[in-house]
Design a protein around this motif. Sequence first.
Motif, PDB file in Angstrom:
ATOM      1  N   GLY A 124      40.124 -10.224  -8.899  1.00 49.42           N
ATOM      2  CA  GLY A 124      39.775 -10.431  -7.508  1.00 49.42           C
ATOM      3  C   GLY A 124      38.501  -9.742  -7.063  1.00 49.42           C
ATOM      4  O   GLY A 124      38.034  -9.975  -5.956  1.00 49.42           O
ATOM      5  N   GLU A 125      37.931  -8.892  -7.882  1.00 56.42           N
ATOM      6  CA  GLU A 125      36.691  -8.201  -7.524  1.00 56.42           C
ATOM      7  C   GLU A 125      35.499  -9.042  -7.988  1.00 56.42           C
ATOM      8  O   GLU A 125      35.530  -9.610  -9.082  1.00 56.42           O
ATOM      9  CB  GLU A 125      36.614  -6.825  -8.200  1.00 56.42           C
ATOM     10  CG  GLU A 125      37.662  -5.838  -7.740  1.00 56.42           C
ATOM     11  CD  GLU A 125      37.448  -5.380  -6.313  1.00 56.42           C
ATOM     12  OE1 GLU A 125      36.282  -5.304  -5.864  1.00 56.42           O
ATOM     13  OE2 GLU A 125      38.443  -5.114  -5.640  1.00 56.42           O
ATOM     14  N   PRO A 126      34.423  -9.123  -7.175  1.00 55.92           N
ATOM     15  CA  PRO A 126      33.216  -9.819  -7.645  1.00 55.92           C
ATOM     16  C   PRO A 126      32.668  -9.126  -8.894  1.00 55.92           C
ATOM     17  O   PRO A 126      32.612  -7.899  -8.947  1.00 55.92           O
ATOM     18  CB  PRO A 126      32.239  -9.677  -6.477  1.00 55.92           C
ATOM     19  CG  PRO A 126      33.084  -9.362  -5.290  1.00 55.92           C
ATOM     20  CD  PRO A 126      34.282  -8.617  -5.817  1.00 55.92           C
ATOM     21  N   GLN A 127      32.312  -9.905  -9.881  1.00 60.69           N
ATOM     22  CA  GLN A 127      31.815  -9.365 -11.150  1.00 60.69           C
ATOM     23  C   GLN A 127      30.491  -8.637 -10.984  1.00 60.69           C
ATOM     24  O   GLN A 127      29.678  -9.005 -10.133  1.00 60.69           O
ATOM     25  CB  GLN A 127      31.607 -10.512 -12.153  1.00 60.69           C
ATOM     26  CG  GLN A 127      32.874 -11.132 -12.650  1.00 60.69           C
ATOM     27  CD  GLN A 127      33.526 -10.310 -13.752  1.00 60.69           C
ATOM     28  OE1 GLN A 127      32.889  -9.525 -14.423  1.00 60.69           O
ATOM     29  NE2 GLN A 127      34.814 -10.492 -13.913  1.00 60.69           N
ATOM     30  N   ALA A 128      30.277  -7.626 -11.817  1.00 62.15           N
ATOM     31  CA  ALA A 128      28.968  -6.984 -11.917  1.00 62.15           C
ATOM     32  C   ALA A 128      28.014  -7.970 -12.589  1.00 62.15           C
ATOM     33  O   ALA A 128      28.439  -8.888 -13.292  1.00 62.15           O
ATOM     34  CB  ALA A 128      29.079  -5.707 -12.740  1.00 62.15           C
TER      35      ALA A 128
END
Length: 147
Positions: A124-128
Motif C-alpha cells: 500500500g505504500e508508494p514505491q521508491a
Amino acid sequence: MGGVPGPDAGAGSVRPGAAGGSFAAPGVGLAGGHIVSDGMADNQLAKIERSGVGERVDACCVSGEVGIRKPDVRIFELVAERCGTDLTAGGWMIGDSPDHDVAGGRAAELRTIWIGRQQAWPRGEPQADRTVPNALAAISLLLDGSG
C-alpha cells in the motif's frame, strides 16, 4: 546527482549496512550533499561528527534541533535553505524508512532510494524510485549516473 552516506556510517567510511536519511543535492559527488536525520540533536550530531560525514556535506538538519521530523517537507526545505538553494533544484532522498524517508522525499518532490536490506516493500505504500540493499549501493547508483 550525488549522495552522501547516512549518519550511521563508520568513521570516515561507509559501512555496507549503514543507513540514515540523507538528502543529496544535484550535481555533486560525495561532497556537497545534505543530511536530514530524525532523532535527538546531540545523538545524531555526534554520530555525524564521529563518522566524518559532516565534513563531506554542506549542511545537516536534525529533527531534535529544529522541531520538525520527516516526512514533513519543511525539514527538507530547511536543509536546502541552509545551503542557499531550494527543493526545486531536485535531488535524492536516501533512507531505510518507507514512512519517513521515502514518504518525506516524495512529499518534497525528490527522487527516492530505499535501503531495503532484502526486506519486502510495505503493501500500500508508494514505491521508491530505486531500491538497494545498503548505503554503498545507493551511493554507487548515484555516482555511476544510473540513479
